[in-house]
Motif scaffolding. Structure first.
Motif, PDB file in Angstrom:
ATOM      1  N   UNK A   1     -13.117   1.733  27.822  1.00  0.00           N
ATOM      2  CA  UNK A   1     -14.564   1.919  27.924  1.00  0.00           C
ATOM      3  C   UNK A   1     -15.217   2.112  26.562  1.00  0.00           C
ATOM      4  N   UNK A   2     -14.525   2.785  25.657  1.00  0.00           N
ATOM      5  CA  UNK A   2     -15.000   2.863  24.283  1.00  0.00           C
ATOM      6  C   UNK A   2     -16.041   3.919  23.969  1.00  0.00           C
ATOM      7  N   UNK A   3     -16.445   4.744  24.934  1.00  0.00           N
ATOM      8  CA  UNK A   3     -17.379   5.831  24.633  1.00  0.00           C
ATOM      9  C   UNK A   3     -17.170   6.972  25.612  1.00  0.00           C
ATOM     10  N   UNK A   4     -17.483   8.191  25.145  1.00  0.00           N
ATOM     11  CA  UNK A   4     -17.330   9.352  26.013  1.00  0.00           C
ATOM     12  C   UNK A   4     -18.299   9.307  27.185  1.00  0.00           C
ATOM     13  N   UNK A   5     -19.489   8.768  26.944  1.00  0.00           N
ATOM     14  CA  UNK A   5     -20.483   8.688  28.020  1.00  0.00           C
ATOM     15  C   UNK A   5     -19.978   7.815  29.165  1.00  0.00           C
ATOM     16  N   UNK A   6     -19.515   6.628  28.852  1.00  0.00           N
ATOM     17  CA  UNK A   6     -19.011   5.728  29.898  1.00  0.00           C
ATOM     18  C   UNK A   6     -17.783   6.324  30.587  1.00  0.00           C
ATOM     19  N   UNK A   7     -16.950   6.980  29.784  1.00  0.00           N
ATOM     20  CA  UNK A   7     -15.755   7.587  30.370  1.00  0.00           C
ATOM     21  C   UNK A   7     -16.128   8.675  31.360  1.00  0.00           C
ATOM     22  N   UNK A   8     -17.037   9.589  30.966  1.00  0.00           N
ATOM     23  CA  UNK A   8     -17.398  10.673  31.876  1.00  0.00           C
ATOM     24  C   UNK A   8     -18.105  10.145  33.120  1.00  0.00           C
ATOM     25  N   UNK A   9     -18.897   9.106  32.955  1.00  0.00           N
ATOM     26  CA  UNK A   9     -19.581   8.491  34.092  1.00  0.00           C
ATOM     27  C   UNK A   9     -18.563   7.968  35.102  1.00  0.00           C
ATOM     28  N   UNK A  10     -17.564   7.234  34.628  1.00  0.00           N
ATOM     29  CA  UNK A  10     -16.538   6.698  35.519  1.00  0.00           C
ATOM     30  C   UNK A  10     -15.672   7.810  36.096  1.00  0.00           C
ATOM     31  N   UNK A  11     -15.327   8.806  35.280  1.00  0.00           N
ATOM     32  CA  UNK A  11     -14.495   9.915  35.756  1.00  0.00           C
ATOM     33  C   UNK A  11     -15.196  10.678  36.874  1.00  0.00           C
ATOM     34  N   UNK A  12     -16.490  10.943  36.716  1.00  0.00           N
ATOM     35  CA  UNK A  12     -17.254  11.620  37.770  1.00  0.00           C
ATOM     36  C   UNK A  12     -17.228  10.820  39.073  1.00  0.00           C
ATOM     37  N   UNK A  13     -17.419   9.517  38.950  1.00  0.00           N
ATOM     38  CA  UNK A  13     -17.418   8.653  40.130  1.00  0.00           C
ATOM     39  C   UNK A  13     -16.054   8.663  40.817  1.00  0.00           C
ATOM     40  N   UNK A  14     -14.986   8.546  40.028  1.00  0.00           N
ATOM     41  CA  UNK A  14     -13.643   8.499  40.603  1.00  0.00           C
ATOM     42  C   UNK A  14     -13.273   9.814  41.281  1.00  0.00           C
ATOM     43  N   UNK A  15     -13.686  10.940  40.706  1.00  0.00           N
ATOM     44  CA  UNK A  15     -13.351  12.240  41.299  1.00  0.00           C
ATOM     45  C   UNK A  15     -14.047  12.414  42.645  1.00  0.00           C
ATOM     46  N   UNK A  16     -15.359  12.141  42.704  1.00  0.00           N
ATOM     47  CA  UNK A  16     -16.085  12.399  43.957  1.00  0.00           C
ATOM     48  C   UNK A  16     -15.664  11.435  45.065  1.00  0.00           C
ATOM     49  N   UNK A  17     -15.411  10.151  44.727  1.00  0.00           N
ATOM     50  CA  UNK A  17     -15.002   9.233  45.799  1.00  0.00           C
ATOM     51  C   UNK A  17     -13.558   9.497  46.219  1.00  0.00           C
ATOM     52  N   UNK A  18     -12.720   9.957  45.282  1.00  0.00           N
ATOM     53  CA  UNK A  18     -11.344  10.315  45.654  1.00  0.00           C
ATOM     54  C   UNK A  18     -11.362  11.476  46.638  1.00  0.00           C
ATOM     55  N   UNK A  19     -12.231  12.453  46.391  1.00  0.00           N
ATOM     56  CA  UNK A  19     -12.364  13.581  47.315  1.00  0.00           C
ATOM     57  C   UNK A  19     -12.788  13.093  48.697  1.00  0.00           C
TER      58      UNK A  19
END
Length: 439
Positions: A95-113
């Motif tokens: 992804x190359x940036x912390x912003x994009x990484x945190x955005x994707x990480x937030x999405x993956x955590x909530x949908x995994x739940x």
């Protein structure tokens, strides 16, 4: 045609969970470059930065921190979910940036739940429509949303996968013909151990309780229960050798620092008044639990044990009603828990299960059923809107000249507006804002 009709609700639920995940993270999509930074954020992003640099430099050092934590050589990732750390480092590299990484990480955590909660309720034989509402309530509860708001690993990432273990416990307690699926138990416990050791410890304690109940109180096939559990445990030990073997080896050669003992664990219990995202979910969950206990025509002892007793007891333990300060001082080993609210995901999931099983088994006429469904839809919409509102308001703090950390105020008044946002959105991870994470 029949198979298509049966599969349709399942696929619909999955797509709705994905859509809800996008809605939850939408404030961060529209506020480009804004990320949430708290103490845990710095800790986790620093260790992911380390694996990112290892991948980038082709310099793999799985035991020590070569780049993160100011290149101090500390033992972090080797104990703290090494596979997950490298997975996140790879995401950061792509992804190359912390912003994009945190955005994707937030999405993956909530949908995994949400998806894992769907599976848990499927094992519990809750019908597809109720599964969906229950899963969304769990996604927006503080147990999961704490990751989005302040990067609490146990409260977010661990809570997202705990439903897999609760599913094992539900099957163990309620399905005597096949109390244990070896593959299900192995996958659930292995994933949690690889992700977060403390989450797996609490989950294993839960499984020990349900195992004991099934062994001594139910009509479970006891031989199959013991045999399959032992086989699953043996396979899990082999699959998690990368976690426990380094701990044994390094602990015999070095003095490893224990988790920081908080002097006031009582202050780290569930916040019943301040967490808006939590409040409506609890009203629904506790309302269903009370309803379950009061319904006389439900005689499933196993379900009552899981939700009516174990769920409520765990919720009380996670709350401020329990004298944690006295207990921590008396039993020093409890300091490894650090925060009593870490028990909340297990309590929420058990109460969700028992509450929605109640709604499913109560005999209502057509009007009553429509009223219940309408009420659940309203609850779901309110919790989603509350979650988005809280997330949006916290993100807007990045529009100010002062950057807020948990318990720490850093004055960046010299920076022009949106300068920090741009550095975190930049592909250059060595810029000013990104360096902040690696100290």
């Amino acid at each position: 045609m029949k198979r298509r009709l049966e599969a349709s609700p399942k696929l619909r639920n999955i797509f709705i969970i994905l859509a809800v995940g996008l809605i939850i993270i939408s404030p961060q999509i529209f506020q480009h470059g804004n990320i949430m930074l708290y103490t845990d954020s710095i800790f986790h992003l620093s260790r992911f930065y380390d694996t990112y640099m290892q991948i980038k430099e082709h310099n793999f050092q799985p035991f020590i921190m070569m780049y993160g934590f100011n290149s101090t050589g500390r033992y972090i990732n080797v104990f703290y979910g090494p596979i997950l750390a490298y997975f996140n480092g790879l995401l950061l590299f792509i992804l190359g940036s912390y912003y994009k990484f945190q955005l994707l990480a937030n999405f993956l955590v909530v949908i995994s739940a949400g998806l894992n909660c769907l599976y848990m309720l499927k094992v519990g034989k809750v019908n597809p429509q109720l599964r969906l509402y229950a899963s969304i309530l769990y996604m927006t509860s503080y147990a999961v949303f704490s990751w989005v708001l302040n990067s609490e690993f146990m409260g977010g990432v661990g809570a997202a996968f705990i439903p897999l273990v609760i599913a094992v416990g539900i099957r163990m307690a309620t399905q005597p013909k096949q109390p244990v699926k070896i593959s299900e138990m192995v996958i659930a416990v292995t994933i949690l151990i690889q992700i977060h050791v403390l989450s797996s410890v609490l989950s294993i304690v839960f499984l020990m309780i349900t195992f004991s109940y099934s062994l001594f109180q139910s009509t479970t096939n006891k031989k199959q229960l013991i045999k399959n559990t032992v086989i699953a445990a043996a396979i899990t030990i082999i699959l998690t050798i990368n976690i426990w073997l380094p701990y044994i080896v390094l602990n015999t050669q070095n003095r490893l620092i224990n988790p920081f003992p908080y002097a006031d664990p009582q202050s780290h219990t569930l916040n019943w008044s301040g967490a808006a995202v939590l409040l409506v979910s609890l009203i629904c969950i506790l309302g269903c639990a009370v309803l379950f206990v009061s319904v006389k025509n439900i005689n499933n002892k196993s379900t009552k044990f899981l939700g009516g007793w174990l769920g409520i007891v765990t919720l009380v333990l996670a709350s401020g009603f329990f004298p944690w300060n006295l207990l921590f001082k008396t039993f020093k080993f409890l300091y490894i828990l650090q925060f009593p609210f870490r028990l909340a995901p297990i309590a929420f999931l058990l109460l969700i299960y028992v509450g929605f099983m109640t709604l499913q088994e109560i005999n209502l006429n057509e009007t009553g059923q429509k009223f219940v469904i309408l009420g659940l839809r309203v609850m779901v919409c309110v919790t989603i809107l509350q979650g988005v509102s809280v997330f949006n308001s916290m993100l807007t703090k990045w529009n100010k000249a002062i950057v807020t950390y948990q318990g720490l105020m850093v004055n960046k008044a010299k920076d022009t507006p949106f300068k920090l946002q741009k550095t975190f959105a930049s592909k250059d991870l060595g810029q000013h804002g990104s360096k902040l994470l690696n100290q």
